[in-house]
Design an enzyme around this catalytic site. Structure first.
Site, short mmCIF file in Angstrom:
data_model
loop_
_atom_site.label_atom_id
_atom_site.label_comp_id
_atom_site.label_asym_id
_atom_site.label_seq_id
_atom_site.Cartn_x
_atom_site.Cartn_y
_atom_site.Cartn_z
N ARG A 82 0.69 -1.00 0.18
CA ARG A 82 0.15 0.43 -0.34
C ARG A 82 1.19 1.55 -0.08
NH1 ARG A 82 -2.44 1.88 4.62
NH2 ARG A 82 -2.10 -0.24 5.22
N TYR A 146 -14.89 18.54 -14.22
CA TYR A 146 -14.79 16.88 -14.54
C TYR A 146 -16.41 16.58 -13.73
CZ TYR A 146 -15.09 11.92 -14.05
OH TYR A 146 -15.58 10.19 -13.57
N ASP A 220 -5.55 19.54 -13.43
CA ASP A 220 -6.18 18.17 -13.88
C ASP A 220 -5.55 18.05 -15.78
OD1 ASP A 220 -7.15 16.29 -14.98
OD2 ASP A 220 -8.56 16.20 -13.93
N LYS A 245 -6.31 7.16 -19.36
CA LYS A 245 -6.48 8.07 -20.37
C LYS A 245 -4.98 8.02 -21.57
CE LYS A 245 -10.89 8.71 -18.22
NZ LYS A 245 -10.51 9.23 -17.21
C1 LIG Z 1 -10.39 15.00 -16.99
C2 LIG Z 1 -10.48 14.16 -16.14
N1 LIG Z 1 -10.11 14.23 -14.54
C3 LIG Z 1 -9.93 13.26 -13.92
C4 LIG Z 1 -10.63 11.99 -13.98
C5 LIG Z 1 -10.86 10.58 -13.38
O1 LIG Z 1 -10.20 9.74 -13.72
P1 LIG Z 1 -10.35 7.88 -13.04
O2 LIG Z 1 -12.06 7.80 -14.04
O3 LIG Z 1 -9.08 7.69 -13.68
O4 LIG Z 1 -11.11 8.08 -11.45
C6 LIG Z 1 -11.56 11.72 -15.52
C7 LIG Z 1 -12.29 10.78 -15.62
O5 LIG Z 1 -12.50 10.13 -16.80
C8 LIG Z 1 -11.01 12.75 -16.30
O6 LIG Z 1 -11.39 12.71 -17.50
#
Ligand SMILES: Cc1ncc(COP(=O)(O)O)c(C=O)c1O
Length: 434
Positions: A82, A146, A220, A245
């Protein structure tokens, strides 16, 4: 270093992360492609060419003295999965190297970021929030985040007494007023380009504001990846990624990274939060991620080329009311895109004139492109935000934010561009007939 919340754990080495996450030598990597392939790799004791999947929940010690040295952070080593894992570490170091690539810090030396890999992007974002904020603090952010991040703020942080305020970062007067009214604002959190309207936040402007006001800045960087945009260049303290992604690139694993501008940004409360919340990454997912990242620049070059072809095509289509894509001359923030991104990215959205009926007919008619949420995979992924990611948002708010009933989001894939265009063309034609 005192934790951001002021709590000190002077004798607890578990809160220091840098031995584990800082790559051995940031300066030896020559080019970005080379770094994506070799960065973060350490020779394996068994001469395995690739870092294996270390599927072991715990680690052994030679003797009591060695255990103490590892626990005290005086000797590099692993304790418990962990907290850290060799396969995970390679992914962390690669990401940290990419985000710091070619950048110098305040001391004029090569910037040396550090990263912690998580089980998902959301887990990384939650470590950021809980590691840097406490009850009474507030977040300043943009209108369109998001959905998962917005829900975390609304449903988890807000009830715990951590407020959030949205502002237009281009409006200096509004920004200053917001700060005057809410001195408890501690963290500025932005996402650029945003989803699904592909609007940009000016990172240089936000960075200068945060420096001036002594606020923490987090970005982000999921949509761009460090190949297209490096938020540390503009003074960001933290970067988060959904590695699910483009970084993974093949849609094979969920994952997330929290990257600190320096190792010290992750020490203390941030690492403590990560380890106690339990959102650590699986070594198998890290293995998939490491392999995906080796081809990141190659994939992104092609993703961007294909996206430009599609955006040009859609712009000329009579059934399309608008196309949102940073590579178009008509894109309102074209100059800003050129300033802070090295290429256009491959996320675009377009609005069908026929609204909801047209959008439904369009997605039903797709034959090759995949109708699914998520993004950044080798295949072209198409989603309809109004009925999926933004379903929970009140229609007036959604439409005000540009997420109209006819808006289609495309994560443009790596197929032959003619095939992507052909599928989209026939799907638009289907909606014309309905
Ligand atoms: C811009 C963005 N940030 C964070 C996330 C969250 O990531 P995860 O789905 O890997 O938890 C996403 C998910 O689509 C996203 O598009």
């Amino acid at each position: 270093m005192a934790g951001i919340s002021g709590i000190r754990y002077p004798s607890d080495p578990a809160i220091r992360t840098f031995e584990r996450t800082m790559a051995a030598d940031h300066s030896s990597q020559k080019g970005f492609h080379t770094l994506c392939i070799h960065g973060g790799h350490r020779p394996d004791g068994h001469h395995a060419h690739l870092t294996p999947i270390y599927a072991s929940s715990t680690y052994t010690f030679d003797d009591a003295a060695q255990a103490v040295a590892v626990f005290n952070g005086e000797q590099d080593g692993y304790i418990y999965n962990r907290w850290g894992n060799p396969t995970v570490r390679e992914a962390e170091e690669k990401i940290a190297l990419m985000e710091g690539y070619g950048l110098t810090g305040e001391d004029g030396k090569q910037l040396q970021p550090a990263a912690i890999l998580h089980a998902s992007g959301m887990a990384a974002i939650q470590t950021l929030f809980f590691g840097t904020l406490r009850t009474g603090d507030a977040i300043l952010t943009q209108e369109s985040l998001y959905g998962g991040t917005q829900e975390t703020i609304d449903r988890i942080l807000q009830p715990l007494g951590i407020a959030s305020y949205a502002v237009d970062f281009d409006d200096e007067a509004a920004l200053n007023q917001m700060l005057a009214e809410h001195p408890e604002i501690k963290l500025v959190y932005v996402e650029t380009p945003d989803n699904p309207t592909i609007r940009l936040i000016d990172l240089a402007r936000v960075g200068a504001f945060c420096r001036q006001q002594q606020l923490l800045m987090a970005v982000d960087n999921t949509f761009c990846t460090p190949y297209l945009q490096q938020p540390f260049k503009y003074g960001a303290d933290y970067i988060v990624h959904s590695t699910t992604k483009y970084l993974n690139g093949h849609g094979t694993a969920i994952g997330g990274a929290l990257v600190g501008r320096t190792a010290a940004h992750l020490d203390g409360q941030v690492t403590k939060t990560f380890r106690l919340m339990g959102g650590s990454a699986s070594p198998f997912d890290a293995f998939l991620l490491v392999n995906g990242m080796r081809t990141l620049p190659l994939r992104l070059d092609r993703h961007c080329q294909n996206a430009q072809r599609l955006a040009d095509y859609l712009t000329a289509h009579p059934a399309v009311a608008a196309v949102h894509f940073p590579g178009l001359d008509t894109y309102p923030q074209r100059a800003l895109a050129r300033q802070q991104m090295t290429n256009t990215g491959a996320m675009l959205s377009f609005e069908l004139k026929g609204g909801l009926v047209a959008a439904n007919a369009f997605v039903d008619a797709l034959q090759m492109c995949t109708f699914a949420v998520s993004l950044g995979t080798t295949d072209t992924l198409i989603s309809h935000p109004a009925t999926s990611t933004h379903k929970g948002v009140a229609p007036e708010t959604r439409i005000r934010a540009g997420v109209t009933d006819g808006l289609i989001r495309v994560s443009v894939g790596l197929e032959n561009p003619e095939d992507i265009l052909a599928d989209i063309e026939q799907a638009i034609a289907a909606q014309d007939l309905s």
